[in-house]
Design a protein around this motif. Structure first.
Motif, PDB file in Angstrom:
ATOM      1  N   SER A   1      81.180  34.559 -22.945  1.00 31.67           N
ATOM      2  CA  SER A   1      81.173  34.518 -21.481  1.00 31.67           C
ATOM      3  C   SER A   1      80.958  33.103 -20.973  1.00 31.67           C
ATOM      4  CB  SER A   1      80.085  35.454 -20.933  1.00 31.67           C
ATOM      5  OG  SER A   1      80.362  36.802 -21.242  1.00 31.67           O
ATOM      6  N   VAL A   2      80.022  32.389 -21.597  1.00 30.47           N
ATOM      7  CA  VAL A   2      79.747  31.014 -21.179  1.00 30.47           C
ATOM      8  C   VAL A   2      80.953  30.118 -21.464  1.00 30.47           C
ATOM      9  CG1 VAL A   2      78.302  28.985 -21.580  1.00 30.47           C
ATOM     10  CG2 VAL A   2      77.249  31.248 -21.450  1.00 30.47           C
ATOM     11  N   CYS A   3      81.544  30.274 -22.639  1.00 32.52           N
ATOM     12  CA  CYS A   3      82.715  29.457 -22.997  1.00 32.52           C
ATOM     13  C   CYS A   3      83.888  29.737 -22.065  1.00 32.52           C
ATOM     14  CB  CYS A   3      83.115  29.712 -24.444  1.00 32.52           C
ATOM     15  SG  CYS A   3      81.975  29.036 -25.674  1.00 32.52           S
ATOM     16  N   ASP A   4      84.118  30.998 -21.749  1.00 29.11           N
ATOM     17  CA  ASP A   4      85.226  31.344 -20.863  1.00 29.11           C
ATOM     18  C   ASP A   4      85.026  30.749 -19.466  1.00 29.11           C
ATOM     19  OD1 ASP A   4      86.604  32.735 -22.785  1.00 29.11           O
ATOM     20  OD2 ASP A   4      85.834  34.700 -22.182  1.00 29.11           O
ATOM     21  N   ALA A   5      83.779  30.756 -19.005  1.00 31.51           N
ATOM     22  CA  ALA A   5      83.490  30.219 -17.669  1.00 31.51           C
ATOM     23  C   ALA A   5      83.615  28.703 -17.622  1.00 31.51           C
ATOM     24  CB  ALA A   5      82.091  30.638 -17.224  1.00 31.51           C
ATOM     25  N   ASN A   6      83.571  28.059 -18.795  1.00 32.44           N
ATOM     26  CA  ASN A   6      83.599  26.597 -18.839  1.00 32.44           C
ATOM     27  C   ASN A   6      84.715  26.067 -19.734  1.00 32.44           C
ATOM     28  OD1 ASN A   6      80.938  25.663 -17.377  1.00 32.44           O
ATOM     29  ND2 ASN A   6      80.408  27.469 -18.585  1.00 32.44           N
ATOM     30  N   ILE A   7      85.784  26.843 -19.828  1.00 35.15           N
ATOM     31  CA  ILE A   7      86.893  26.468 -20.701  1.00 35.15           C
ATOM     32  C   ILE A   7      87.561  25.175 -20.240  1.00 35.15           C
ATOM     33  CG2 ILE A   7      88.656  27.797 -19.474  1.00 35.15           C
ATOM     34  CD1 ILE A   7      89.713  28.640 -22.277  1.00 35.15           C
ATOM     35  N   HIS A   8      87.367  24.829 -18.962  1.00 39.54           N
ATOM     36  CA  HIS A   8      87.958  23.590 -18.439  1.00 39.54           C
ATOM     37  C   HIS A   8      87.365  22.356 -19.098  1.00 39.54           C
ATOM     38  CE1 HIS A   8      84.279  24.280 -16.197  1.00 39.54           C
ATOM     39  NE2 HIS A   8      84.288  23.020 -15.790  1.00 39.54           N
ATOM     40  N   LEU A   9      86.214  22.495 -19.750  1.00 40.09           N
ATOM     41  CA  LEU A   9      85.561  21.352 -20.394  1.00 40.09           C
ATOM     42  C   LEU A   9      85.909  21.235 -21.875  1.00 40.09           C
ATOM     43  CD1 LEU A   9      82.001  21.663 -18.780  1.00 40.09           C
ATOM     44  CD2 LEU A   9      83.814  20.035 -18.174  1.00 40.09           C
ATOM     45  N   LEU A  10      86.698  22.156 -22.390  1.00 43.96           N
ATOM     46  CA  LEU A  10      87.059  22.144 -23.813  1.00 43.96           C
ATOM     47  C   LEU A  10      88.312  21.312 -24.057  1.00 43.96           C
ATOM     48  CD1 LEU A  10      86.575  25.903 -24.794  1.00 43.96           C
ATOM     49  CD2 LEU A  10      85.083  23.990 -25.379  1.00 43.96           C
ATOM     50  N   ASP A  11      88.333  20.614 -25.202  1.00 44.73           N
ATOM     51  CA  ASP A  11      89.563  19.929 -25.577  1.00 44.73           C
ATOM     52  C   ASP A  11      90.475  20.911 -26.322  1.00 44.73           C
ATOM     53  OD1 ASP A  11      88.813  20.049 -28.326  1.00 44.73           O
ATOM     54  OD2 ASP A  11      87.749  18.142 -28.188  1.00 44.73           O
ATOM     55  N   GLU A  12      91.656  20.466 -26.694  1.00 37.63           N
ATOM     56  CA  GLU A  12      92.651  21.357 -27.282  1.00 37.63           C
ATOM     57  C   GLU A  12      92.164  21.984 -28.582  1.00 37.63           C
ATOM     58  OE1 GLU A  12      97.332  21.242 -28.790  1.00 37.63           O
ATOM     59  OE2 GLU A  12      96.446  19.524 -27.760  1.00 37.63           O
ATOM     60  N   GLY A  13      91.522  21.177 -29.426  1.00 40.04           N
ATOM     61  CA  GLY A  13      91.020  21.703 -30.692  1.00 40.04           C
ATOM     62  C   GLY A  13      89.940  22.742 -30.490  1.00 40.04           C
ATOM     63  N   GLU A  14      89.075  22.520 -29.511  1.00 40.51           N
ATOM     64  CA  GLU A  14      87.994  23.474 -29.243  1.00 40.51           C
ATOM     65  C   GLU A  14      88.544  24.774 -28.658  1.00 40.51           C
ATOM     66  OE1 GLU A  14      84.097  20.759 -28.254  1.00 40.51           O
ATOM     67  OE2 GLU A  14      85.730  20.780 -26.792  1.00 40.51           O
ATOM     68  N   ARG A  15      89.616  24.678 -27.900  1.00 36.35           N
ATOM     69  CA  ARG A  15      90.214  25.904 -27.364  1.00 36.35           C
ATOM     70  C   ARG A  15      90.758  26.779 -28.484  1.00 36.35           C
ATOM     71  NH1 ARG A  15      92.614  25.228 -21.367  1.00 36.35           N
ATOM     72  NH2 ARG A  15      91.119  23.677 -20.602  1.00 36.35           N
ATOM     73  N   LEU A  16      91.311  26.137 -29.503  1.00 34.95           N
ATOM     74  CA  LEU A  16      91.763  26.894 -30.669  1.00 34.95           C
ATOM     75  C   LEU A  16      90.574  27.530 -31.382  1.00 34.95           C
ATOM     76  CD1 LEU A  16      93.890  27.816 -32.680  1.00 34.95           C
ATOM     77  CD2 LEU A  16      93.694  25.593 -33.824  1.00 34.95           C
ATOM     78  N   LEU A  17      89.470  26.791 -31.508  1.00 34.00           N
ATOM     79  CA  LEU A  17      88.259  27.349 -32.120  1.00 34.00           C
ATOM     80  C   LEU A  17      87.752  28.552 -31.324  1.00 34.00           C
ATOM     81  CD1 LEU A  17      86.177  24.197 -33.149  1.00 34.00           C
ATOM     82  CD2 LEU A  17      87.132  25.926 -34.675  1.00 34.00           C
ATOM     83  N   LEU A  18      87.837  28.461 -30.000  1.00 33.50           N
ATOM     84  CA  LEU A  18      87.389  29.571 -29.161  1.00 33.50           C
ATOM     85  C   LEU A  18      88.245  30.814 -29.396  1.00 33.50           C
ATOM     86  CD1 LEU A  18      85.585  30.748 -26.965  1.00 33.50           C
ATOM     87  CD2 LEU A  18      87.110  29.716 -25.254  1.00 33.50           C
TER      88      LEU A  18
END
Length: 206
Positions: free
Chosen positions: A148-165
């Motif tokens: 939930s926290v990651c989804d609410a702050n996905i704008h702060l993730l880089d491309e590699g972290e989005r794949l990790l998510l």
């Protein structure tokens, strides 16, 4: 509202079932033959229901269209976010501080109680039962908070972290399928590197 945890004497059992919004098969409820098996198995097409609701939506599929089930899922997700106090942060450091204790608690439980401890060779050990209990009371709720926290702050993730998510979301889904729905197979493991998500090189772990 149906309780999905039931007490049977001293044991707590989880009665929820993972249901498909669009059927897993070509001829099931709300089927769509244009979708691949992989697409039908994705998190976005799954919803957690009590056994009664699961049976009801499948036997009366015309009364429960895809859009309605997706709305249910979205509303439930929002309720969870409201309960957990999920918010959108301005910096990666703030997000990291919010999820770090959850990640650390899950890691501690896994190493102290999980299936790789030496106690797995002791037939009289109570550790396996403790592991199952902590999965339900700690790890699964923590995982949902982290998502939930990651989804609410996905704008702060880089491309590699989005794949990790994405990988972590699939791990959570497989983990819950195994330990809540009784799916008898091992799913995706915790993704290597996710423990450092939102962490910057100049940010020291607390």
């Amino acid at each position: 509202m149906t309780e999905i945890f039931r007490n049977i004497e001293e044991e707590v059992i989880h009665i929820a079932e993972i249901a498909h919004v669009i059927s897993a098969g070509d001829a099931g409820p709300r089927s769509n033959q244009e979708l691949t098996p992989e697409q039908r198995a994705r998190y976005e097409n799954l919803i957690l229901l009590c056994p009664t609701c699961h049976t009801m939506i499948d036997k009366a599929e015309d009364k429960f269209p895809i859009e309605m089930l997706l709305d249910w899922k979205a509303m439930h997700k929002q309720r969870i976010a409201d309960v957990f106090g999920v918010q959108r942060y301005e910096s990666r450091k703030d997000v990291r501080q919010r999820i770090e204790s959850l990640l650390s608690e899950n890691a501690f439980i896994f190493h102290e109680y999980g299936p790789m401890t030496d106690e797995r060779f002791n037939p009289e050990s109570t550790l396996p039962n403790q592991w199952i209990r902590k999965i339900r009371s700690k790890i699964i709720p923590n995982n949902r908070k982290i998502l939930s926290v990651c989804d609410a702050n996905i704008h702060l993730l880089d491309e590699g972290e989005r794949l990790l998510l994405i990988q972590f979301r699939q791990h959570v889904d497989d983990f819950e399928a195994k330990h809540l729905a009784g799916v008898d197979e091992n799913g995706r493991q915790f993704p290597v590197g996710f423990e450092a998500i939102f962490m910057d090189s100049n940010y020291d772990v607390l």
